[in-house]
Every structure is written in structure tokens, then in C-alpha cells.
Design a protein around this motif. Structure first.
Motif, PDB file in Angstrom:
ATOM      1  N   ILE A  60       1.020  -1.329   0.236  1.00 15.82           N
ATOM      2  CA  ILE A  60       0.183   0.296   0.235  1.00 15.82           C
ATOM      3  C   ILE A  60       1.001   0.954  -0.008  1.00 15.82           C
ATOM      4  N   CYS A  61       0.050   2.356  -0.529  1.00 19.61           N
ATOM      5  CA  CYS A  61       0.993   3.477  -1.229  1.00 19.61           C
ATOM      6  C   CYS A  61       0.825   4.499   0.385  1.00 19.61           C
ATOM      7  N   SER A  62       2.141   4.898   1.465  1.00 21.66           N
ATOM      8  CA  SER A  62       1.890   5.126   2.510  1.00 21.66           C
ATOM      9  C   SER A  62       1.302   6.632   2.234  1.00 21.66           C
ATOM     10  N   VAL A  63       1.587   7.273   1.060  1.00 19.43           N
ATOM     11  CA  VAL A  63       0.942   8.222   0.704  1.00 19.43           C
ATOM     12  C   VAL A  63      -0.477   8.584   0.383  1.00 19.43           C
ATOM     13  N   CYS A  64      -0.712   7.859  -0.643  1.00 20.58           N
ATOM     14  CA  CYS A  64      -2.484   8.197  -1.284  1.00 20.58           C
ATOM     15  C   CYS A  64      -2.681   6.326  -0.853  1.00 20.58           C
ATOM     16  N   GLY A  65      -2.648   5.647  -0.560  1.00 20.03           N
ATOM     17  CA  GLY A  65      -3.567   4.808  -0.026  1.00 20.03           C
ATOM     18  C   GLY A  65      -3.564   3.522  -1.387  1.00 20.03           C
ATOM     19  N   THR A  66      -2.881   3.690  -2.647  1.00 16.86           N
ATOM     20  CA  THR A  66      -2.977   2.844  -3.000  1.00 16.86           C
ATOM     21  C   THR A  66      -2.165   1.484  -3.088  1.00 16.86           C
ATOM     22  N   VAL A  67      -2.670   0.282  -4.873  1.00 17.77           N
ATOM     23  CA  VAL A  67      -1.276  -0.749  -3.999  1.00 17.77           C
ATOM     24  C   VAL A  67      -0.708  -0.374  -6.087  1.00 17.77           C
ATOM     25  N   PRO A  72       6.146   5.321  -1.966  1.00 19.77           N
ATOM     26  CA  PRO A  72       5.014   6.098  -3.254  1.00 19.77           C
ATOM     27  C   PRO A  72       5.267   5.418  -4.367  1.00 19.77           C
ATOM     28  N   CYS A  73       3.534   5.402  -4.325  1.00 20.07           N
ATOM     29  CA  CYS A  73       3.330   4.572  -5.313  1.00 20.07           C
ATOM     30  C   CYS A  73       3.932   5.078  -7.084  1.00 20.07           C
ATOM     31  N   THR A  74       3.598   4.892  -8.359  1.00 18.73           N
ATOM     32  CA  THR A  74       4.181   5.910  -9.774  1.00 18.73           C
ATOM     33  C   THR A  74       3.090   6.572  -9.588  1.00 18.73           C
ATOM     34  N   ILE A  75       2.045   6.892  -8.742  1.00 15.31           N
ATOM     35  CA  ILE A  75       1.558   7.647  -9.178  1.00 15.31           C
ATOM     36  C   ILE A  75       1.782   9.141  -7.981  1.00 15.31           C
ATOM     37  N   CYS A  76       1.877   9.254  -7.547  1.00 11.83           N
ATOM     38  CA  CYS A  76       2.714   9.683  -6.350  1.00 11.83           C
ATOM     39  C   CYS A  76       3.713   9.869  -7.037  1.00 11.83           C
ATOM     40  N   SER A  77       4.882   9.227  -6.925  1.00 13.67           N
ATOM     41  CA  SER A  77       6.100   9.741  -7.895  1.00 13.67           C
ATOM     42  C   SER A  77       6.262  10.307  -8.924  1.00 13.67           C
TER      43      SER A  77
HETATM   44 ZN   LIG Z   1       0.685   7.069  -3.803  1.00 18.88          ZN
END
Ligand SMILES: [Zn+2]
Length: 202
Positions: A60-67, A72-77
Motif C-alpha cells: 500500500i502506498c504510504s502517501v495515497c493508499g493505492t496498491v 511512494p507509488c507510481t502516481i505519487c512519484s
Molecule cells: Zn501513492
């Protein structure tokens, strides 16, 4: 008379696990299991490898909560996304639906459900605390509530609105095209893109 066994417990276990998937009952699980077994090299082996990788790498992305496989996830980065807009969704499936629609180039916040007092789901059960923190960041100018038009969805939207009331951000919601009682994940991409473009002040 007891039913005769037709296969070993390993196959029975495969069927029982498949039957837990959404949309699959015992009958279709049996068909799926047989299909996988018959297509061992083309399907069963690559699937078991993909699942092994999923178990090992997905979190789980610690910033946004997606998988995703990174945190951080692909979108947050992704620094090509508009940092001033945050889209709030109930579930990862809604984030994926909005991305498929290609309607917005922003980042997201995944709540992990909706408030539902009857089912015992309160604010602490959702990914809300970090949302309030994120919305307080100076770069955030607009928060889009992309939440289902269900009773629980609207209760959640009002709660978030209350929590963000003291912040200097525009809170908007999806417009026409989202049917009352409708869940975002089931909308076609065109309707979803239109609803996002025509969003209104909350
Ligand atoms: Zn994220």
C-alpha cells in the motif's frame, strides 16, 4: 449417500479458493480450475508466478493508499501530474476507472471505503487522517470528491467537507452523469470523464 470424491484435495482446494473471487460461484470456479489445469503451461504456471510476485512486491502506498510495487507509488512519484489537485476516491478500483477515463492529470487519495455507521465503519477505519494532512499542504488548491452518489458516499463527502472547512482549498464534486446510487467503478469512461469535467463546487 456421501458424494464420491472425483479429485484429490489439492484440486478441491484450488476450486474452493477460486470460488471466493468476486463474480465466481462454485460452478464457475470449477470450470476456471479445470481450464487452468488443462492450460498448465500457458496459464497456470504464469499465473502462479505472477501471484508469487504480487505477494512479494505489492504493498500500500504510504502517501495515497493505492496498491503498487513501489512506495511512494507510481502516481505519487510522477512529477508530470498537477500538484495542486487532489482527487479523493473510495477505492483503488475507482482510481483505476478515473485513470482509464484519462479525465484528470492529478494525484489521488484512496479512502478504503465509505463511512457507514450501521456497518460499524467510522472515520478511524478509513484513510482520513493523512488526507487532512495532505490537503493542508500549501500546493493543494482543489480537492475533487470523486465519491459514489450512494447514501454512504454522500455521508463521507459531507464529513470530509466539514474536516476541510478551515482550509483554503476549493472542494468540488462530480457532476451530471453519475446516477444516484451509482458506483463509479461501473460507469463507462466517457460518462466518468464528463462528470469530472463538469464538476461543481461542493
Ligand atoms: Zn501513492
Amino acid at each position: 449417500m456421501a458424494q464420491k470424491q472425483v479429485a484429490g484435495p489439492e484440486i478441491e482446494r484450488l476450486i474452493q479458493l477460486l470460488a471466493k473471487l468476486p463474480g465466481l460461484g462454485p460452478r464457475s470456479a470449477r470450470r476456471a480450475a479445470l481450464h487452468l489445469i488443462k492450460k498448465k503451461d500457458q496459464l497456470l504456471v504464469p499465473l502462479s508466478e505472477a501471484m508469487g510476485i504480487a505477494v512479494r512486491d505489492i504493498g500500500i502506498c504510504s502517501v495515497c493508499g493505492t496498491v503498487d510495487t513501489s512506495d511512494p507509488c507510481t502516481i505519487c512519484s510522477d512529477d508530470k501530474r498537477d500538484p495542486s489537485v487532489l482527487v479523493i476516491v473510495e477505492d483503488v478500483s475507482d482510481l483505476w476507472a478515473l485513470e482509464r477515463a484519462g479525465a484528470v492529470n492529478a494525484r489521488y487519495h484512496v479512502l478504503g471505503g465509505t463511512l457507514s455507521p450501521l456497518d460499524g465503519v467510522g472515520p478511524d477505519d478509513l484513510n482520513l487522517a493523512s488526507l487532512i494532512d495532505r490537503c493542508g499542504a500549501p500546493e493543494i488548491q482543489e480537492v475533487i470528491l470523486a465519491i459514489s452518489a450512494t447514501v454512504e458516499g454522500q455521508t463521507t463527502a459531507h464529513y470530509i467537507m466539514d474536516q476541510l472547512g478551515h482550509l483554503d482549498v476549493h472542494v468540488t464534486k462530480l457532476a451530471h452523469g453519475v446516477p444516484v446510487g451509482g458506483e463509479l467503478d461501473y460507469l463507462d469512461e466517457g460518462t466518468l470523464a464528463q462528470a469530472l469535467k463538469a464538476r461543481t463546487r461542493f
